[in-house]
Scaffold this motif. Structure first.
Motif, PDB file in Angstrom:
ATOM      1  N   ARG A 156      31.837  43.045  34.527  1.00 36.70           N
ATOM      2  CA  ARG A 156      31.967  42.028  35.755  1.00 36.70           C
ATOM      3  C   ARG A 156      31.743  40.851  34.668  1.00 36.70           C
ATOM      4  NH1 ARG A 156      28.016  38.899  38.624  1.00 36.70           N
ATOM      5  NH2 ARG A 156      28.951  38.363  40.930  1.00 36.70           N
ATOM      6  N   VAL A 157      32.793  40.028  34.387  1.00 35.86           N
ATOM      7  CA  VAL A 157      32.825  39.014  33.521  1.00 35.86           C
ATOM      8  C   VAL A 157      31.791  37.938  33.853  1.00 35.86           C
ATOM      9  CG1 VAL A 157      34.249  36.971  32.788  1.00 35.86           C
ATOM     10  CG2 VAL A 157      35.274  39.242  33.051  1.00 35.86           C
ATOM     11  N   ALA A 158      31.358  37.767  35.204  1.00 33.92           N
ATOM     12  CA  ALA A 158      30.424  36.708  35.661  1.00 33.92           C
ATOM     13  C   ALA A 158      29.049  36.997  34.963  1.00 33.92           C
ATOM     14  CB  ALA A 158      30.331  36.639  36.989  1.00 33.92           C
ATOM     15  N   ASP A 159      28.721  38.317  34.742  1.00 37.34           N
ATOM     16  CA  ASP A 159      27.395  38.890  33.993  1.00 37.34           C
ATOM     17  C   ASP A 159      27.704  39.024  32.367  1.00 37.34           C
ATOM     18  OD1 ASP A 159      26.168  38.909  36.543  1.00 37.34           O
ATOM     19  OD2 ASP A 159      27.028  41.246  36.945  1.00 37.34           O
ATOM     20  N   TRP A 160      29.043  39.559  32.185  1.00 36.72           N
ATOM     21  CA  TRP A 160      29.225  39.650  30.748  1.00 36.72           C
ATOM     22  C   TRP A 160      29.177  38.260  29.848  1.00 36.72           C
ATOM     23  CZ3 TRP A 160      33.098  37.756  27.776  1.00 36.72           C
ATOM     24  CH2 TRP A 160      33.483  38.235  26.712  1.00 36.72           C
ATOM     25  N   VAL A 161      29.674  37.315  30.483  1.00 38.75           N
ATOM     26  CA  VAL A 161      29.818  35.922  29.817  1.00 38.75           C
ATOM     27  C   VAL A 161      28.417  35.370  29.406  1.00 38.75           C
ATOM     28  CG1 VAL A 161      29.923  34.553  31.749  1.00 38.75           C
ATOM     29  CG2 VAL A 161      31.250  33.921  29.510  1.00 38.75           C
ATOM     30  N   LYS A 208      22.198  32.385  20.895  1.00 39.82           N
ATOM     31  CA  LYS A 208      20.720  32.790  20.961  1.00 39.82           C
ATOM     32  C   LYS A 208      19.925  31.786  22.033  1.00 39.82           C
ATOM     33  CE  LYS A 208      20.570  34.412  16.496  1.00 39.82           C
ATOM     34  NZ  LYS A 208      19.823  34.351  15.033  1.00 39.82           N
ATOM     35  N   VAL A 209      20.471  31.582  23.259  1.00 38.00           N
ATOM     36  CA  VAL A 209      20.039  30.997  24.331  1.00 38.00           C
ATOM     37  C   VAL A 209      19.235  31.774  25.501  1.00 38.00           C
ATOM     38  CG1 VAL A 209      21.592  28.821  23.995  1.00 38.00           C
ATOM     39  CG2 VAL A 209      22.194  30.656  25.527  1.00 38.00           C
ATOM     40  N   ASP A 210      18.571  31.210  26.357  1.00 38.92           N
ATOM     41  CA  ASP A 210      18.051  31.742  27.333  1.00 38.92           C
ATOM     42  C   ASP A 210      19.044  31.952  28.509  1.00 38.92           C
ATOM     43  OD1 ASP A 210      18.061  29.296  28.646  1.00 38.92           O
ATOM     44  OD2 ASP A 210      15.783  28.913  28.346  1.00 38.92           O
ATOM     45  N   ASP A 211      18.585  32.590  29.652  1.00 37.15           N
ATOM     46  CA  ASP A 211      19.514  33.046  30.804  1.00 37.15           C
ATOM     47  C   ASP A 211      19.977  31.656  31.586  1.00 37.15           C
ATOM     48  OD1 ASP A 211      20.696  35.158  32.473  1.00 37.15           O
ATOM     49  OD2 ASP A 211      19.542  33.905  34.279  1.00 37.15           O
ATOM     50  N   LYS A 212      18.939  30.756  31.685  1.00 38.68           N
ATOM     51  CA  LYS A 212      19.310  29.494  32.331  1.00 38.68           C
ATOM     52  C   LYS A 212      20.183  28.808  31.584  1.00 38.68           C
ATOM     53  CE  LYS A 212      16.998  25.018  33.793  1.00 38.68           C
ATOM     54  NZ  LYS A 212      17.680  23.981  32.991  1.00 38.68           N
ATOM     55  N   THR A 213      20.021  28.543  30.306  1.00 37.56           N
ATOM     56  CA  THR A 213      21.129  27.930  29.569  1.00 37.56           C
ATOM     57  C   THR A 213      22.482  28.571  29.663  1.00 37.56           C
ATOM     58  OG1 THR A 213      19.348  26.909  28.040  1.00 37.56           O
ATOM     59  CG2 THR A 213      21.682  26.892  27.160  1.00 37.56           C
ATOM     60  N   ALA A 214      22.336  30.008  29.486  1.00 38.79           N
ATOM     61  CA  ALA A 214      23.714  30.575  29.696  1.00 38.79           C
ATOM     62  C   ALA A 214      24.463  30.363  30.868  1.00 38.79           C
ATOM     63  CB  ALA A 214      23.543  32.109  29.416  1.00 38.79           C
ATOM     64  N   LYS A 215      23.619  30.345  31.970  1.00 38.47           N
ATOM     65  CA  LYS A 215      24.364  29.709  33.341  1.00 38.47           C
ATOM     66  C   LYS A 215      24.981  28.373  33.234  1.00 38.47           C
ATOM     67  CE  LYS A 215      21.780  33.127  36.045  1.00 38.47           C
ATOM     68  NZ  LYS A 215      20.690  33.175  37.086  1.00 38.47           N
ATOM     69  N   GLU A 216      24.106  27.531  32.542  1.00 34.53           N
ATOM     70  CA  GLU A 216      24.617  26.166  32.467  1.00 34.53           C
ATOM     71  C   GLU A 216      25.943  25.960  31.643  1.00 34.53           C
ATOM     72  OE1 GLU A 216      21.047  24.607  31.131  1.00 34.53           O
ATOM     73  OE2 GLU A 216      20.304  24.106  33.128  1.00 34.53           O
ATOM     74  N   LEU A 217      25.964  27.032  30.491  1.00 36.63           N
ATOM     75  CA  LEU A 217      27.109  27.008  29.706  1.00 36.63           C
ATOM     76  C   LEU A 217      28.332  27.320  30.515  1.00 36.63           C
ATOM     77  CD1 LEU A 217      25.795  28.304  26.399  1.00 36.63           C
ATOM     78  CD2 LEU A 217      26.796  25.930  26.859  1.00 36.63           C
ATOM     79  N   ARG A 218      27.866  28.608  31.342  1.00 36.90           N
ATOM     80  CA  ARG A 218      29.045  29.116  32.139  1.00 36.90           C
ATOM     81  C   ARG A 218      29.664  27.885  32.942  1.00 36.90           C
ATOM     82  NH1 ARG A 218      27.536  33.901  35.904  1.00 36.90           N
ATOM     83  NH2 ARG A 218      26.477  32.238  37.283  1.00 36.90           N
ATOM     84  N   SER A 219      28.876  27.107  33.567  1.00 38.72           N
ATOM     85  CA  SER A 219      29.253  26.139  34.360  1.00 38.72           C
ATOM     86  C   SER A 219      30.098  24.896  33.589  1.00 38.72           C
ATOM     87  CB  SER A 219      28.072  25.361  35.182  1.00 38.72           C
ATOM     88  OG  SER A 219      27.494  26.429  36.106  1.00 38.72           O
ATOM     89  N   VAL A 220      29.679  24.462  32.647  1.00 34.08           N
ATOM     90  CA  VAL A 220      30.183  23.309  31.924  1.00 34.08           C
ATOM     91  C   VAL A 220      31.450  23.837  31.247  1.00 34.08           C
ATOM     92  CG1 VAL A 220      28.005  22.279  31.088  1.00 34.08           C
ATOM     93  CG2 VAL A 220      29.089  23.659  29.318  1.00 34.08           C
ATOM     94  N   TRP A 258      34.038  30.121  38.701  1.00 33.88           N
ATOM     95  CA  TRP A 258      34.839  30.884  39.503  1.00 33.88           C
ATOM     96  C   TRP A 258      34.735  32.433  39.374  1.00 33.88           C
ATOM     97  CZ3 TRP A 258      38.349  34.470  37.908  1.00 33.88           C
ATOM     98  CH2 TRP A 258      38.759  34.428  36.341  1.00 33.88           C
ATOM     99  N   VAL A 259      34.193  32.877  38.218  1.00 37.41           N
ATOM    100  CA  VAL A 259      34.052  34.326  37.979  1.00 37.41           C
ATOM    101  C   VAL A 259      32.998  35.004  38.888  1.00 37.41           C
ATOM    102  CG1 VAL A 259      35.230  34.229  35.615  1.00 37.41           C
ATOM    103  CG2 VAL A 259      32.609  34.029  35.900  1.00 37.41           C
ATOM    104  N   GLU A 260      32.033  34.069  38.959  1.00 37.24           N
ATOM    105  CA  GLU A 260      30.915  34.511  39.952  1.00 37.24           C
ATOM    106  C   GLU A 260      31.069  34.315  41.518  1.00 37.24           C
ATOM    107  OE1 GLU A 260      27.393  35.824  41.344  1.00 37.24           O
ATOM    108  OE2 GLU A 260      27.520  35.431  39.102  1.00 37.24           O
TER     109      GLU A 260
END
Length: 364
Positions: A327-332, A341-353, A358-360
Motif C-alpha cells: 500500500r503505497v500510502a504506508d510504504w512511502v 531518518k525522520v519520525d512518523d509525523k514528519t514522514a506524513k508531512e513530507l508525503r503532503s508537501v 492522493w495515495v491515502e
C-alpha cells in the motif's frame, strides 16, 4: 568522475552545492546540512501552488508543494543563491562565501544535459578561484539514462563527508527497491505488457496546439517504464518534452497514464474534469480511471533520492496484481523514515508537501 583528480579537503566546514536537492538531501541524512553555505538551485527555496477549475465550475487548489529538502531544511531559503539555473554562476558571490568545497551535480537544472560546454567553462572558472570543485554526473548526463549509478553518487558523497556506513546503507536500500520491482515484474511476455505512458499535462503544450508532452525511448522517463517496471511505452519516438496533439494521444491510447511533474504539478482529477482536456475523455486510461500522478518533484532533471517512489507508483499502476501487498500510502512513509531518518509525523508531512496525499485518499 570527469577524469580530473580533485584534492578534497580533509576538513570541510563550508560547502556550496550546485544541485536541485540530491546532495542537500544526503547531507540532511548525515546530519551535516549546516555545512551548506550556498546553493545553486532555487527549487530548494521555493514553495509551490497549483489550481484548476473543472468543467462543472469546481475549483481545486494545491498549496504548500515543496522539494523535500525545502521542507526538511527550511534554512536553505536564507542561503545565498549562486545561480538559479537560468543564468550563469555569480562567481563573485561564490568566492565571497569562502567554501572549502563546491559540489556540482551535472544533469541538475543549472547544468542540464546538453550544457557540457557551459559546465566545462564553469568548472574551470571555479578552479581558477582556488576552490576545489567535485562533480557528480546524474543519470541524464550518462551515455544511457538510467538510475543504475545513483548508488555510486551516494557513496562518493559519503566518502567526502566521512559517512560511508550511512551512505552504503542508503544506497543498498534504494537499489533494493528497484531490484524488488524488477523481480516482481520480470518474465511478462511482450504481448501481455501493459502500455504505460508518461504524459506531461502542460499549458505550454496547449499553447502550441498540443494536448501534452511525451518522452521518447532514449529518456530517463521511459527507462522507468520499460527497464524498471517492465511495461511497454506506446510512444516510440525520441527526445524529451515532445509536444503531441490530442489526435496523436488518442491514437497511442495507453492503458495507463503516468502524469509527470515536468511543466508543473497536475493531478489525475485535472485530466478527468478540466474543460481543456475534454478532447481526451475517450482515452482508455481516462475512461478506466487509470491515471496516476507522480510525486511533486520540482526541477527533477537528474532524479533525487525519491526516485524509488516514482518507480513504485509506475510499477504498481502497471501491475496492481503484483503489488497487492504494498500500500503505497504506508510504504512511502516508511521510505521517508529510512531515507531521511525522520519520525512518523514528519514522514506524513513530507508525503503532503510532495502532493502525494492522493495515495491515502485512494487507498493506493
Amino acid at each position: 568522475m570527469r577524469g580530473v583528480q580533485v584534492k578534497v579537503p580533509k576538513e570541510i566546514n563550508r560547502v556550496v552545492i550546485i544541485d536541485d536537492g540530491f546532495v542537500e538531501g544526503l547531507l540532511y541524512r548525515f546530519g551535516k546540512q549546516d555545512l551548506v553555505v550556498g546553493v545553486g538551485g532555487d527549487s530548494v527555496k521555493k514553495v509551490f501552488e497549483y489550481n484548476f477549475t473543472t468543467r462543472d465550475g469546481e475549483f481545486y487548489e494545491y498549496t504548500n508543494g515543496m522539494n523535500t529538502v525545502r521542507y526538511l531544511f527550511p534554512e536553505a531559503d536564507d542561503l545565498p543563491l549562486v545561480t538559479d539555473g537560468k543564468t550563469g554562476i555569480n562567481y563573485e558571490l561564490l568566492a565571497s562565501l569562502e567554501p572549502d568545497l563546491v559540489i556540482v551535480r551535472a544533469g541538475a537544472y543549472a547544468f542540464r544535459a546538453g550544457s557540457e560546454e557551459a559546465l566545462d567553462k564553469a568548472l574551470g572558472t571555479i578552479s581558477s578561484l582556488g576552490i576545489p570543485v567535485f562533480v557528480l554526473y546524474g543519470p541524464t548526463y550518462q551515455d544511457n539514462a538510467s538510475v543504475d549509478r545513483i548508488a555510486d553518487e551516494i557513496k562518493l558523497i559519503g566518502e567526502i563527508f566521512d559517512e560511508q556506513a550511512s551512505a552504503n546503507e542508503l544506497a543498498d536500500y534504494l537499489d533494493g527497491i528497484i531490484t524488488d520491482i524488477k523481480t516482481r515484474t520480470a518474465g511478462v511476455p511482450d504481448a501481455e505488457k501493459p502500455r504505460v505512458m508518461e504524459f506531461g499535462l502542460s499549458s505550454t503544450a496547449r499553447g502550441e496546439g498540443g494536448a501534452g508532452m511525451a518522452w521518447g525511448l532514449d529518456t530517463i522517463e521511459t527507462h522507468f517504464i520499460e527497464d524498471i517496471a517492465n511495461a511497454k511505452s506506446p510512444f516510440t519516438g525520441t527526445g524529451a518534452f515532445v509536444v503531441i496533439s490530442a489526435e496523436q494521444m488518442l491514437a497511442l491510447d495507453p492503458d495507463v497514464i503516468i502524469l509527470s511533474t515536468a511543466q508543473g504539478y497536475h493531478p489525475a482529477k485535472e485530466i478527468y474534469t478540466a474543460p481543456y482536456y475534454q478532447n481526451l475523455q475517450e482515452l482508455t486510461a481516462v475512461k478506466n480511471k487509470q491515471v496516476f500522478p507522480l510525486p511533486w518533484t520540482p526541477y527533477n532533471w537528474a532524479k533525487r533520492l525519491e526516485y524509488p517512489i516514482e518507480a513504485m507508483i509506475i510499477a504498481k499502476a502497471a501491475y496492481p496484481d503484483k503489488f497487492t501487498d504494498i500500500r503505497v500510502a504506508d510504504w512511502v512513509l516508511n521510505f521517508y523514515k529510512k531515507v531521511y531518518k525522520v519520525d512518523d509525523k514528519t514522514a506524513k508531512e513530507l508525503r503532503s508537501v510532495q502532493w502525494l496525499d492522493w495515495v491515502e485518499e485512494e487507498n493506493f
